[in-house]
Scaffold this motif. Structure first.
Motif, PDB file in Angstrom:
ATOM      1  N   GLU A  84      21.547  16.896 -59.226  1.00 20.58           N
ATOM      2  CA  GLU A  84      22.355  15.823 -58.678  1.00 20.58           C
ATOM      3  C   GLU A  84      21.470  14.826 -57.936  1.00 20.58           C
ATOM      4  O   GLU A  84      20.690  15.194 -57.075  1.00 20.58           O
ATOM      5  CB  GLU A  84      23.393  16.415 -57.711  1.00 20.58           C
ATOM      6  N   GLN A  85      21.597  13.569 -58.278  1.00 21.59           N
ATOM      7  CA  GLN A  85      20.897  12.497 -57.565  1.00 21.59           C
ATOM      8  C   GLN A  85      21.762  12.111 -56.367  1.00 21.59           C
ATOM      9  O   GLN A  85      22.547  11.189 -56.427  1.00 21.59           O
ATOM     10  CB  GLN A  85      20.677  11.303 -58.487  1.00 21.59           C
ATOM     11  N   ASP A  86      21.573  12.850 -55.275  1.00 21.88           N
ATOM     12  CA  ASP A  86      22.487  12.702 -54.142  1.00 21.88           C
ATOM     13  C   ASP A  86      21.996  11.738 -53.072  1.00 21.88           C
ATOM     14  O   ASP A  86      22.350  11.849 -51.915  1.00 21.88           O
ATOM     15  CB  ASP A  86      22.803  14.070 -53.533  1.00 21.88           C
ATOM     16  N   ALA A  87      21.166  10.764 -53.472  1.00 23.73           N
ATOM     17  CA  ALA A  87      20.659   9.775 -52.527  1.00 23.73           C
ATOM     18  C   ALA A  87      20.482   8.439 -53.224  1.00 23.73           C
ATOM     19  O   ALA A  87      20.329   8.369 -54.442  1.00 23.73           O
ATOM     20  CB  ALA A  87      19.330  10.238 -51.941  1.00 23.73           C
ATOM     21  N   THR A  88      20.455   7.382 -52.443  1.00 24.59           N
ATOM     22  CA  THR A  88      20.212   6.046 -52.979  1.00 24.59           C
ATOM     23  C   THR A  88      18.786   5.940 -53.503  1.00 24.59           C
ATOM     24  O   THR A  88      18.539   5.379 -54.559  1.00 24.59           O
ATOM     25  CB  THR A  88      20.467   4.986 -51.896  1.00 24.59           C
ATOM     26  N   VAL A  89      17.824   6.488 -52.752  1.00 19.79           N
ATOM     27  CA  VAL A  89      16.440   6.634 -53.211  1.00 19.79           C
ATOM     28  C   VAL A  89      16.220   8.136 -53.350  1.00 19.79           C
ATOM     29  O   VAL A  89      16.208   8.852 -52.357  1.00 19.79           O
ATOM     30  CB  VAL A  89      15.422   6.020 -52.226  1.00 19.79           C
ATOM     31  N   TYR A  90      16.056   8.608 -54.589  1.00 25.37           N
ATOM     32  CA  TYR A  90      15.972  10.039 -54.855  1.00 25.37           C
ATOM     33  C   TYR A  90      14.730  10.317 -55.680  1.00 25.37           C
ATOM     34  O   TYR A  90      14.587   9.806 -56.785  1.00 25.37           O
ATOM     35  CB  TYR A  90      17.218  10.508 -55.603  1.00 25.37           C
ATOM     36  N   SER A  91      13.825  11.145 -55.150  1.00 20.18           N
ATOM     37  CA  SER A  91      12.585  11.442 -55.858  1.00 20.18           C
ATOM     38  C   SER A  91      12.362  12.945 -55.938  1.00 20.18           C
ATOM     39  O   SER A  91      12.443  13.643 -54.930  1.00 20.18           O
ATOM     40  CB  SER A  91      11.399  10.790 -55.150  1.00 20.18           C
ATOM     41  N   LYS A  92      12.043  13.412 -57.148  1.00 23.23           N
ATOM     42  CA  LYS A  92      11.671  14.805 -57.332  1.00 23.23           C
ATOM     43  C   LYS A  92      10.180  15.000 -57.062  1.00 23.23           C
ATOM     44  O   LYS A  92       9.702  16.124 -56.988  1.00 23.23           O
ATOM     45  CB  LYS A  92      12.034  15.242 -58.750  1.00 23.23           C
ATOM     46  N   ALA A  93       9.445  13.898 -56.914  1.00 26.45           N
ATOM     47  CA  ALA A  93       8.004  13.923 -56.646  1.00 26.45           C
ATOM     48  C   ALA A  93       7.749  13.572 -55.182  1.00 26.45           C
ATOM     49  O   ALA A  93       8.650  13.141 -54.459  1.00 26.45           O
ATOM     50  CB  ALA A  93       7.304  12.895 -57.545  1.00 26.45           C
ATOM     51  N   ASP A  94       6.489  13.754 -54.744  1.00 20.04           N
ATOM     52  CA  ASP A  94       6.093  13.262 -53.423  1.00 20.04           C
ATOM     53  C   ASP A  94       6.415  11.776 -53.346  1.00 20.04           C
ATOM     54  O   ASP A  94       6.179  11.023 -54.301  1.00 20.04           O
ATOM     55  CB  ASP A  94       4.594  13.457 -53.198  1.00 20.04           C
ATOM     56  N   LEU A  95       6.931  11.350 -52.198  1.00 22.97           N
ATOM     57  CA  LEU A  95       7.322   9.952 -52.010  1.00 22.97           C
ATOM     58  C   LEU A  95       6.685   9.425 -50.736  1.00 22.97           C
ATOM     59  O   LEU A  95       6.795  10.057 -49.684  1.00 22.97           O
ATOM     60  CB  LEU A  95       8.847   9.843 -51.930  1.00 22.97           C
ATOM     61  N   THR A  96       6.018   8.272 -50.844  1.00 23.90           N
ATOM     62  CA  THR A  96       5.432   7.594 -49.691  1.00 23.90           C
ATOM     63  C   THR A  96       5.994   6.191 -49.623  1.00 23.90           C
ATOM     64  O   THR A  96       6.072   5.497 -50.644  1.00 23.90           O
ATOM     65  CB  THR A  96       3.889   7.517 -49.803  1.00 23.90           C
ATOM     66  N   ILE A  97       6.385   5.766 -48.420  1.00 26.44           N
ATOM     67  CA  ILE A  97       6.870   4.405 -48.197  1.00 26.44           C
ATOM     68  C   ILE A  97       5.934   3.746 -47.199  1.00 26.44           C
ATOM     69  O   ILE A  97       5.631   4.321 -46.142  1.00 26.44           O
ATOM     70  CB  ILE A  97       8.322   4.397 -47.677  1.00 26.44           C
ATOM     71  N   ASN A  98       5.479   2.516 -47.535  1.00 25.34           N
ATOM     72  CA  ASN A  98       4.622   1.765 -46.621  1.00 25.34           C
ATOM     73  C   ASN A  98       4.889   0.277 -46.777  1.00 25.34           C
ATOM     74  O   ASN A  98       5.768  -0.120 -47.522  1.00 25.34           O
ATOM     75  CB  ASN A  98       3.142   2.105 -46.875  1.00 25.34           C
ATOM     76  N   GLY A  99       4.115  -0.533 -46.067  1.00 23.10           N
ATOM     77  CA  GLY A  99       4.279  -1.981 -46.117  1.00 23.10           C
ATOM     78  C   GLY A  99       5.028  -2.481 -44.906  1.00 23.10           C
ATOM     79  O   GLY A  99       5.641  -1.718 -44.169  1.00 23.10           O
ATOM     80  N   ASN A 100       4.983  -3.785 -44.709  1.00 17.42           N
ATOM     81  CA  ASN A 100       5.601  -4.378 -43.521  1.00 17.42           C
ATOM     82  C   ASN A 100       6.849  -5.181 -43.835  1.00 17.42           C
ATOM     83  O   ASN A 100       7.274  -5.999 -43.026  1.00 17.42           O
ATOM     84  CB  ASN A 100       4.573  -5.225 -42.772  1.00 17.42           C
ATOM     85  N   GLY A 101       7.434  -4.944 -44.980  1.00 14.70           N
ATOM     86  CA  GLY A 101       8.690  -5.598 -45.314  1.00 14.70           C
ATOM     87  C   GLY A 101       9.877  -4.826 -44.776  1.00 14.70           C
ATOM     88  O   GLY A 101       9.735  -3.858 -44.020  1.00 14.70           O
ATOM     89  N   ASN A 102      11.047  -5.269 -45.175  1.00 15.73           N
ATOM     90  CA  ASN A 102      12.301  -4.653 -44.733  1.00 15.73           C
ATOM     91  C   ASN A 102      12.923  -3.875 -45.888  1.00 15.73           C
ATOM     92  O   ASN A 102      12.956  -4.357 -47.018  1.00 15.73           O
ATOM     93  CB  ASN A 102      13.292  -5.733 -44.289  1.00 15.73           C
ATOM     94  N   LEU A 103      13.434  -2.686 -45.571  1.00 13.49           N
ATOM     95  CA  LEU A 103      14.153  -1.869 -46.537  1.00 13.49           C
ATOM     96  C   LEU A 103      15.510  -1.517 -45.945  1.00 13.49           C
ATOM     97  O   LEU A 103      15.594  -0.868 -44.906  1.00 13.49           O
ATOM     98  CB  LEU A 103      13.377  -0.587 -46.875  1.00 13.49           C
ATOM     99  N   ILE A 104      16.551  -1.962 -46.628  1.00 15.95           N
ATOM    100  CA  ILE A 104      17.922  -1.652 -46.224  1.00 15.95           C
ATOM    101  C   ILE A 104      18.497  -0.723 -47.284  1.00 15.95           C
ATOM    102  O   ILE A 104      18.568  -1.079 -48.461  1.00 15.95           O
ATOM    103  CB  ILE A 104      18.776  -2.927 -46.093  1.00 15.95           C
ATOM    104  N   VAL A 105      18.886   0.480 -46.871  1.00 21.07           N
ATOM    105  CA  VAL A 105      19.435   1.478 -47.780  1.00 21.07           C
ATOM    106  C   VAL A 105      20.881   1.744 -47.388  1.00 21.07           C
ATOM    107  O   VAL A 105      21.157   2.122 -46.249  1.00 21.07           O
ATOM    108  CB  VAL A 105      18.614   2.791 -47.738  1.00 21.07           C
TER     109      VAL A 105
END
Length: 175
Positions: A84-105
């Motif tokens: 089940e993809q139970d998230a808006t951002v769903y990863s089965k792999a390692d996930l890294t988030i970076n950068g200086n922008g804006n993320l609205i989920v």
């Protein structure tokens, strides 16, 4: 079918709007995929807006001075599937988030940002609204920087590995 699928390792610049679709990463298990979000508005009516199906690692960079909006629907068709993809951002792999922008989920189904492996957030201005949990990793959640607004009905930040005592940790080093 309003699905953009990445099948090879590399860096991909993503910009624009998709009103009913998703971005899927489906590479071999040794690949690293780098998604640079440069002003994205992505809404999925049936699945995760970003789905990391298979890769070694997925990196999401929030480009400076951009706002990126990811949203799912309460009508998730994967609810009856084994994975089940139970998230808006769903990863089965390692996930890294970076950068200086804006993320609205905006998670109208369940969770906001999920990795079924490790989840690292290095920087970024991150706003999560969710019907359940906000930020969830299985093996770990590591936060090294960024600004967060988390408005959820479940847990704000959560790690869920209860099988390996060396994993399932939350480490907040900055932000």
């Amino acid at each position: 079918n309003n699905t953009v699928t990445i099948t090879k390792a590399g860096t991909y610049y993503v910009k624009g709007e998709l009103s009913n679709g998703s971005l899927v990463v489906d590479t071999d298990k040794n690949s690293i995929v780098h998604l640079v979000l440069g002003g994205v508005k992505l809404h999925s009516e049936e699945t995760a807006a970003i789905y990391g199906k298979k890769a070694d690692k997925i990196i999401i960079t929030l480009e400076n001075n951009t706002t990126n909006i990811l949203e799912d629907s309460s009508n998730n068709v994967t609810a009856t599937e084994e994975e089940e993809q139970d998230a808006t951002v769903y990863s089965k792999a390692d996930l890294t988030i970076n950068g200086n922008g804006n993320l609205i989920v905006k998670a109208n189904y369940k969770d906001g940002i999920v990795s079924k492996d490790g989840l690292k957030i290095m920087t970024g201005n991150i706003n999560v609204t969710a019907e359940d949990d906000g930020i969830r990793g299985k093996d770990e959640v590591e936060i090294n920087g960024g600004t967060f607004t988390i408005n959820v009905k479940g847990d704000g930040i959560k790690a869920t590995n209860d099988e390996d005592t060396s994993k399932g940790n939350i480490n907040i080093n900055g932000g």
